[in-house]
Design a protein around this motif. Structure first.
Motif, PDB file in Angstrom:
ATOM      1  N   GLY A  44     -40.037 -10.843 -26.755  1.00 29.85           N
ATOM      2  CA  GLY A  44     -39.562 -12.154 -27.195  1.00 29.85           C
ATOM      3  C   GLY A  44     -38.302 -12.589 -26.470  1.00 29.85           C
ATOM      4  O   GLY A  44     -38.162 -13.757 -26.077  1.00 29.85           O
ATOM      5  N   ILE A  45     -37.374 -11.656 -26.297  1.00 31.20           N
ATOM      6  CA  ILE A  45     -36.129 -11.968 -25.592  1.00 31.20           C
ATOM      7  C   ILE A  45     -36.413 -12.377 -24.152  1.00 31.20           C
ATOM      8  O   ILE A  45     -35.891 -13.385 -23.653  1.00 31.20           O
ATOM      9  N   LEU A  46     -37.250 -11.606 -23.471  1.00 29.37           N
ATOM     10  CA  LEU A  46     -37.555 -11.904 -22.077  1.00 29.37           C
ATOM     11  C   LEU A  46     -38.247 -13.260 -21.952  1.00 29.37           C
ATOM     12  O   LEU A  46     -37.936 -14.059 -21.058  1.00 29.37           O
ATOM     13  N   TYR A  47     -39.166 -13.526 -22.872  1.00 33.01           N
ATOM     14  CA  TYR A  47     -39.868 -14.822 -22.834  1.00 33.01           C
ATOM     15  C   TYR A  47     -38.890 -15.973 -23.061  1.00 33.01           C
ATOM     16  O   TYR A  47     -38.915 -16.977 -22.333  1.00 33.01           O
ATOM     17  N   ASP A  48     -38.012 -15.839 -24.066  1.00 31.96           N
ATOM     18  CA  ASP A  48     -37.081 -16.925 -24.376  1.00 31.96           C
ATOM     19  C   ASP A  48     -36.106 -17.175 -23.232  1.00 31.96           C
ATOM     20  O   ASP A  48     -35.734 -18.320 -22.950  1.00 31.96           O
ATOM     21  N   LEU A  49     -35.686 -16.115 -22.555  1.00 26.04           N
ATOM     22  CA  LEU A  49     -34.756 -16.278 -21.433  1.00 26.04           C
ATOM     23  C   LEU A  49     -35.418 -16.934 -20.236  1.00 26.04           C
ATOM     24  O   LEU A  49     -34.799 -17.757 -19.540  1.00 26.04           O
TER      25      LEU A  49
END
Length: 297
Positions: free
Chosen positions: A234-239
């Motif tokens: 999720g973090i990688l996608y949001d960034l």
């Protein structure tokens, strides 16, 4: 450390042996009028009625009378009530992992055998009755040797798969599959709403211990590890794919400060949040395990 004599020694106390585990195949007897209400099963339970008559009320068996020589299964997550109409004797088998049912056979029944429109109790065949009658003499205690427990589980699984048809077994397998799928749906729908395993367990009405046990049997992975992988995804996608600010992403995922968030990204992706957002390393996502194909056991 205690030194325990070899199994079979006259002076050994099996209940104090390190190999002793909770008994999962229990013999029990109850008088007429005994009533049991289970709001949510924490295990799969097969009830083998050796003597008497009970009234069962559940989604699968609404108002069904279970007679001597019959058995039914109630799956994890289901609700049921039992009322003893006479004095009764029974053997109850509790388990989590359907692998003990024979994994290949389980998948075959789930995918290729149409479930019955109306569920009905199965008859205890002579071979199964022999197993149950022989077992009840020494399976009444709360503890049992781990090795014996595994052996008895495998023996019971063999009897069920060898002496019952696919259609009869569908009476057991399809409820297992249904509640397994429901558990998966609950996890996938709600894991993003919580920050801890404890919150997710409580949201589903489970104790943490029960939730961890069911999760591992369904997803084949500890729940904490699974949630951490989804968090990193999720973090990688949001960034990389959204316009949310780094600060917004930081606090969305429960980090106390931007430095903590930056350290997390460097440790898990090899880059700072700012560099991840710039796309400096197209291979950063390779450090995140891809979501597995989620299938019930």
């Amino acid at each position: 450390m205690h030194d325990f004599p070899a199994c079979g020694a006259a002076d050994i106390d099996c209940l104090k042996c390190p190999k002793a585990v909770d008994n999962l195949i229990l013999y029990a007897s109850h008088g007429r009028g005994f009533r049991l209400v289970v709001p949510k099963c924490e295990d799969n339970v097969i009830m083998f009625l050796l003597k008497g008559e009970v009234l069962v009320n559940s989604e699968e068996y609404p108002g069904v009378r279970l007679h001597t020589g019959e058995f039914i299964l109630q799956a994890i997550g289901s609700r049921y009530e039992v009322l003893a109409m006479t004095d009764v004797e029974c053997v109850c088998y509790r388990f989590v992992q359907p692998e003990f049912f024979c994994e290949g056979g389980y998948r075959h029944v789930v995918e290729e055998v149409v479930p019955p429109l109306i569920f009905f109790p199965l008859k205890i065949c002579p071979e199964l009755n022999f197993f149950l009658e022989a077992s009840k003499a020494y399976l009444a205690g709360e503890k049992i040797c781990r090795e014996l427990m595994l052996f008895k589980q495998k023996e019971l699984a063999f009897i069920l798969w060898h002496y019952y048809s696919d259609y009869e077994l569908s009476m057991l397998v399809h409820p297992l599959s249904k509640y397994t799928d429901s558990f998966q749906y609950f996890v996938l729908k709600n894991y993003g709403r919580v920050k801890t395993v404890e919150e997710l367990a409580h949201l589903g009405g489970y104790t943490v211990t029960t939730f961890r046990r069911i999760f591992t049997s369904v997803f084949h992975q500890p729940v904490y590890e699974w949630m951490q992988e989804r968090r990193k995804e999720g973090i990688l996608y949001d960034l990389q794919q959204t316009d949310a600010t780094i600060s917004e992403i930081c606090y969305r995922y429960g980090f106390e400060s931007l430095p903590h968030f930056s350290n997390f990204c460097k440790k898990n992706f090899g880059l700072s949040p700012r560099n991840l957002r710039k796309g400096d390393d197209a291979d950063a996502s390779s450090s995140v395990s891809p979501s597995p194909v989620l299938q019930p056991v």
